[in-house]
Design a protein around this motif. Structure first.
Motif, PDB file in Angstrom:
ATOM      1  N   ASP A  47     -25.964  32.142  20.597  1.00  0.00           N
ATOM      2  CA  ASP A  47     -24.557  32.705  18.941  1.00  0.00           C
ATOM      3  C   ASP A  47     -25.182  32.158  17.868  1.00  0.00           C
ATOM      4  O   ASP A  47     -24.853  32.668  16.654  1.00  0.00           O
ATOM      5  CB  ASP A  47     -23.473  31.818  19.379  1.00  0.00           C
ATOM      6  N   LEU A  48     -26.046  30.453  18.553  1.00  0.00           N
ATOM      7  CA  LEU A  48     -26.319  29.638  16.874  1.00  0.00           C
ATOM      8  C   LEU A  48     -27.448  30.200  16.180  1.00  0.00           C
ATOM      9  O   LEU A  48     -27.657  31.149  14.620  1.00  0.00           O
ATOM     10  CB  LEU A  48     -26.509  28.548  17.117  1.00  0.00           C
ATOM     11  N   ARG A  49     -28.448  30.275  17.616  1.00  0.00           N
ATOM     12  CA  ARG A  49     -29.452  31.376  16.636  1.00  0.00           C
ATOM     13  C   ARG A  49     -29.600  33.089  16.161  1.00  0.00           C
ATOM     14  O   ARG A  49     -30.116  33.134  15.278  1.00  0.00           O
ATOM     15  CB  ARG A  49     -30.327  31.739  17.868  1.00  0.00           C
ATOM     16  N   ALA A  50     -28.838  33.381  16.922  1.00  0.00           N
ATOM     17  CA  ALA A  50     -28.053  34.544  15.867  1.00  0.00           C
ATOM     18  C   ALA A  50     -27.305  34.304  14.102  1.00  0.00           C
ATOM     19  O   ALA A  50     -27.784  35.251  13.729  1.00  0.00           O
ATOM     20  CB  ALA A  50     -27.048  35.505  16.715  1.00  0.00           C
ATOM     21  N   SER A  51     -26.927  33.579  14.404  1.00  0.00           N
ATOM     22  CA  SER A  51     -25.805  33.198  12.367  1.00  0.00           C
ATOM     23  C   SER A  51     -27.262  32.753  11.934  1.00  0.00           C
ATOM     24  O   SER A  51     -27.259  33.200  11.214  1.00  0.00           O
ATOM     25  CB  SER A  51     -25.086  31.613  13.133  1.00  0.00           C
ATOM     26  N   MET A  52     -28.731  31.966  12.072  1.00  0.00           N
ATOM     27  CA  MET A  52     -29.524  31.733  11.717  1.00  0.00           C
ATOM     28  C   MET A  52     -30.382  32.799  11.434  1.00  0.00           C
ATOM     29  O   MET A  52     -30.710  32.780  10.105  1.00  0.00           O
ATOM     30  CB  MET A  52     -30.251  30.300  12.539  1.00  0.00           C
ATOM     31  N   MET A  53     -30.709  33.657  12.148  1.00  0.00           N
ATOM     32  CA  MET A  53     -31.195  35.094  11.757  1.00  0.00           C
ATOM     33  C   MET A  53     -30.623  35.529  10.792  1.00  0.00           C
ATOM     34  O   MET A  53     -31.372  36.597  10.277  1.00  0.00           O
ATOM     35  CB  MET A  53     -31.249  35.784  12.785  1.00  0.00           C
ATOM     36  N   ALA A  54     -28.973  36.290  11.075  1.00  0.00           N
ATOM     37  CA  ALA A  54     -28.535  36.537  10.131  1.00  0.00           C
ATOM     38  C   ALA A  54     -28.378  36.254   9.373  1.00  0.00           C
ATOM     39  O   ALA A  54     -28.625  37.091   7.968  1.00  0.00           O
ATOM     40  CB  ALA A  54     -26.789  37.165  11.120  1.00  0.00           C
ATOM     41  N   THR A  55     -28.474  34.949   8.718  1.00  0.00           N
ATOM     42  CA  THR A  55     -28.258  34.120   7.320  1.00  0.00           C
ATOM     43  C   THR A  55     -29.731  34.203   6.632  1.00  0.00           C
ATOM     44  O   THR A  55     -29.515  34.754   5.686  1.00  0.00           O
ATOM     45  CB  THR A  55     -27.922  32.171   8.081  1.00  0.00           C
ATOM     46  N   TRP A  56     -30.736  34.028   7.368  1.00  0.00           N
ATOM     47  CA  TRP A  56     -31.451  34.379   6.816  1.00  0.00           C
ATOM     48  C   TRP A  56     -32.532  36.098   6.505  1.00  0.00           C
ATOM     49  O   TRP A  56     -32.527  36.508   5.207  1.00  0.00           O
ATOM     50  CB  TRP A  56     -32.628  34.365   8.139  1.00  0.00           C
ATOM     51  N   SER A  57     -31.362  36.793   6.808  1.00  0.00           N
ATOM     52  CA  SER A  57     -31.839  38.559   6.746  1.00  0.00           C
ATOM     53  C   SER A  57     -30.808  38.766   4.934  1.00  0.00           C
ATOM     54  O   SER A  57     -31.124  39.649   4.369  1.00  0.00           O
ATOM     55  CB  SER A  57     -31.276  39.161   7.993  1.00  0.00           C
ATOM     56  N   ALA A  58     -29.661  38.188   5.607  1.00  0.00           N
ATOM     57  CA  ALA A  58     -28.516  38.159   3.823  1.00  0.00           C
ATOM     58  C   ALA A  58     -29.148  37.352   2.521  1.00  0.00           C
ATOM     59  O   ALA A  58     -29.581  37.986   1.475  1.00  0.00           O
ATOM     60  CB  ALA A  58     -27.629  37.756   4.443  1.00  0.00           C
ATOM     61  N   GLU A  59     -30.044  36.500   2.979  1.00  0.00           N
ATOM     62  CA  GLU A  59     -30.669  35.409   1.727  1.00  0.00           C
ATOM     63  C   GLU A  59     -31.552  36.433   1.400  1.00  0.00           C
ATOM     64  O   GLU A  59     -31.886  36.376   0.473  1.00  0.00           O
ATOM     65  CB  GLU A  59     -31.006  33.823   2.400  1.00  0.00           C
TER      66      GLU A  59
END
Length: 130
Positions: A47-59
């Motif tokens: 879940d943490l990895r998915a959250s980090m990847m999602a943050t990168w996409s939005a940023e």
């Protein structure tokens, strides 16, 4: 006295079956709890990895708007924003602000396999290029 010594020598010292069973139950419970904790850590890591990847996409999308001095049109749009092997969908909302020289851009990131689950939402205010 010698008879007493002989009896105690023949009687072997050790654990009874009940003591061994209790020890096995305790060890089994501890191992079960350890496995459950490891499984929980693995899920949290995912879940943490998915959250980090999602943050990168939005940023990435918000940085693209900033760097290109883009004046995004009002409305909503969806687009793919994958990161590594994680397939994500980004949803961008562009809203008017009270000041006509600014717009609010919100980027929400969803997992493509569960489009109802929003992983992350980031927002920024974009100035007009004029």
């Amino acid at each position: 006295m010698r008879a007493h010594l002989r009896l105690s020598r023949n009687h072997s010292a050790g654990f009874t079956l009940l003591e061994v069973m209790v020890a096995l139950v305790i060890v089994g419970t501890a191992l079960g709890a350890s496995l459950r904790a490891i499984g929980s850590l693995t899920q949290n890591s995912s879940d943490l990895r998915a959250s980090m990847m999602a943050t990168w996409s939005a940023e990435n999308r918000l940085a693209q708007i900033r760097l290109s001095s883009e004046w995004p049109p009002l409305g909503q749009r969806r687009f793919d924003c994958p990161q590594d092997e994680l397939r994500l969908i980004c949803e961008e909302y562009v809203l008017a602000t009270p000041n006509p020289y600014f717009r609010r851009v919100e980027v929400s990131v969803f997992d493509i396999q569960n489009s109802q689950r929003r992983i992350l939402k980031l927002a920024q205010v974009v100035p007009s290029a004029q």
